[in-house]
Motif scaffolding. Structure first.
Motif, PDB file in Angstrom:
ATOM      1  N   HIS A 121      12.666  33.583   7.853  1.00 27.93           N
ATOM      2  CA  HIS A 121      12.514  34.197   9.171  1.00 27.93           C
ATOM      3  C   HIS A 121      13.780  34.058  10.009  1.00 27.93           C
ATOM      4  CE1 HIS A 121       8.464  35.593   8.773  1.00 27.93           C
ATOM      5  NE2 HIS A 121       8.050  34.410   8.369  1.00 27.93           N
ATOM      6  N   THR A 148       1.438  28.999  10.824  1.00 29.51           N
ATOM      7  CA  THR A 148       1.738  27.615  11.177  1.00 29.51           C
ATOM      8  C   THR A 148       1.741  26.781   9.907  1.00 29.51           C
ATOM      9  OG1 THR A 148      -0.597  27.046  11.458  1.00 29.51           O
ATOM     10  CG2 THR A 148       0.582  27.911  13.393  1.00 29.51           C
ATOM     11  N   ASP A 204       2.550  37.246   6.360  1.00 28.29           N
ATOM     12  CA  ASP A 204       2.285  36.852   7.747  1.00 28.29           C
ATOM     13  C   ASP A 204       3.509  36.124   8.304  1.00 28.29           C
ATOM     14  OD1 ASP A 204       1.362  35.911  10.175  1.00 28.29           O
ATOM     15  OD2 ASP A 204      -0.545  35.158   9.389  1.00 28.29           O
ATOM     16  N   ALA A 205       4.110  36.688   9.336  1.00 32.74           N
ATOM     17  CA  ALA A 205       5.313  36.098   9.935  1.00 32.74           C
ATOM     18  C   ALA A 205       4.991  35.033  10.970  1.00 32.74           C
ATOM     19  CB  ALA A 205       6.165  37.195  10.572  1.00 32.74           C
ATOM     20  N   THR A 206       3.712  34.749  11.194  1.00 31.62           N
ATOM     21  CA  THR A 206       3.329  33.819  12.269  1.00 31.62           C
ATOM     22  C   THR A 206       2.560  32.610  11.747  1.00 31.62           C
ATOM     23  OG1 THR A 206       1.262  35.028  12.700  1.00 31.62           O
ATOM     24  CG2 THR A 206       3.228  35.721  13.914  1.00 31.62           C
ATOM     25  N   ASN A 226      10.616  29.215   6.815  1.00 32.09           N
ATOM     26  CA  ASN A 226      11.340  29.249   8.087  1.00 32.09           C
ATOM     27  C   ASN A 226      12.749  29.808   7.916  1.00 32.09           C
ATOM     28  OD1 ASN A 226       9.251  28.218   9.678  1.00 32.09           O
ATOM     29  ND2 ASN A 226       9.813  26.094   9.221  1.00 32.09           N
TER      30      ASN A 226
END
Length: 321
Positions: free
Chosen positions: A267, A237, A233-235, A264
């Motif tokens: 990404h 939190t 999952d690139a999103t 982080n």
């Protein structure tokens, strides 16, 4: 980084006849004798806990000399490029190349290299990859087949560099890497996913950030978990990641914070132009990207663990597999 040793000349890498004799007369040697399997674990959780204890040497202190010394930082980048390009040419596994970078960073955390001798780091790279191949590969090429481009190293010089590495690392060559954890973390953090896809992506991400971290500064389990999370999952939190990381009961806020920072970084690198080393997994055979499950519970396979005796290891002869 300690300064317990400095490369001063090519002749300083030569060993006495008695020292060289630990390498048998053929270049195609193996150092599997450095492993001493002594017991078997039935439980995967117990195996992972064992791996956690074995990676305590990582992330326990700061080793930022490569980032502070500009020429060494650049030379390390070149060394990583050479290692992964050679891995592709020879057909080694990605794990083998990664392990050799681990040896490289461990060595540089203990010894210094003279800026006036750029050949020393290339020689170190060749020896690290050769040692990693002897640990991981079934077929190890003779030393003269390692392409060194502008430098020509005699086999005996590479062997003596191998010996220097072995002594510097106290003959502890079975380093834990992020690849040991991938299958376990996929099952723990994202059991609803397709494991093979997550593992392929996570492997690429692990390679992608190699140049941006010193492997002595970050625990392999942290890198592995961040790569798995990024592949899944690139999103995410911080709260969402903490929820999934709660599956590892022994990890607290510090470990979770390190995972999120590494996540982080992955990404950030994904959004940049790919470098040759970070693009490797998309440019060569997928057979070199396969990461085996070290504990295959479906087949009932038990995992043998290796305990190294640094006092006795130097007296063990290297042999062909």
């Amino acid at each position: 980084m300690g300064s317990s040793g400095i490369f001063t000349s090519l002749s300083s890498l030569m060993c006495d006849e008695g020292e060289v004799s630990i390498f048998e007369d053929d270049e195609n040697t193996s150092i599997h004798s450095l492993h001493n399997p002594s017991f078997v674990l039935d439980d995967e959780e117990e195996y992972i806990e064992y791996l956690f204890t074995q990676e305590m040497g990582f992330g326990s202190q700061s080793h930022h000399v490569c980032s502070k010394i500009l020429w060494l930082r650049s030379a390390r980048f070149d060394a990583i490029d050479w290692i992964f390009n050679t891995q592709v040419k020879i057909g080694f596994k990605v794990h083998t190349a990664y392990l050799s970078v681990t040896y490289l960073d461990q060595f540089l955390s203990k010894r210094s290299i003279d800026e006036s001798k750029p050949w020393a780091l290339k020689l170190l790279s060749v020896a690290c990859l050769s040692l990693a191949a002897k640990m991981e590969e079934q077929n190890v090429p003779p030393l003269f087949e390692y392409p060194t481009e502008e430098y020509r190293f005699e086999s005996k010089v590479i062997k003596n560099m191998e010996l220097m590495i072995l002594r510097t690392l106290e003959w502890k060559m079975g380093s834990v890497t992020p690849f040991h954890y991938l299958h376990y973390f996929v099952n723990k953090f994202c059991p609803e996913s397709r494991p093979e896809i997550i593992i392929i992506k996570a492997t690429e991400y692990i390679v992608t950030i190699l140049k941006d971290i010193n492997l002595m500064d970050q625990r392999p389990s942290i890198i592995a978990s961040a790569a798995v999370m990024a592949a899944f999952d690139a999103t995410l939190t911080r709260n969402g990641m903490d929820h999934r990381l709660s599956a590892i009961s022994s990890w607290g806020n510090i470990e979770r914070g390190h995972v999120f920072s590494c996540y982080n970084l992955i990404h950030q690198k994904r959004n940049m132009v790919k470098t040759p080393s970070s693009n490797l997994l998309s440019t060569h055979s997928s057979s070199t990207c396969v990461v085996e499950n070290p504990f295959d519970t479906s087949s009932g396979t038990k995992r043998k663990l290796s305990f190294e005796n640094s006092e006795n290891s130097p007296r063990q002869k290297l042999h062909r597999p």
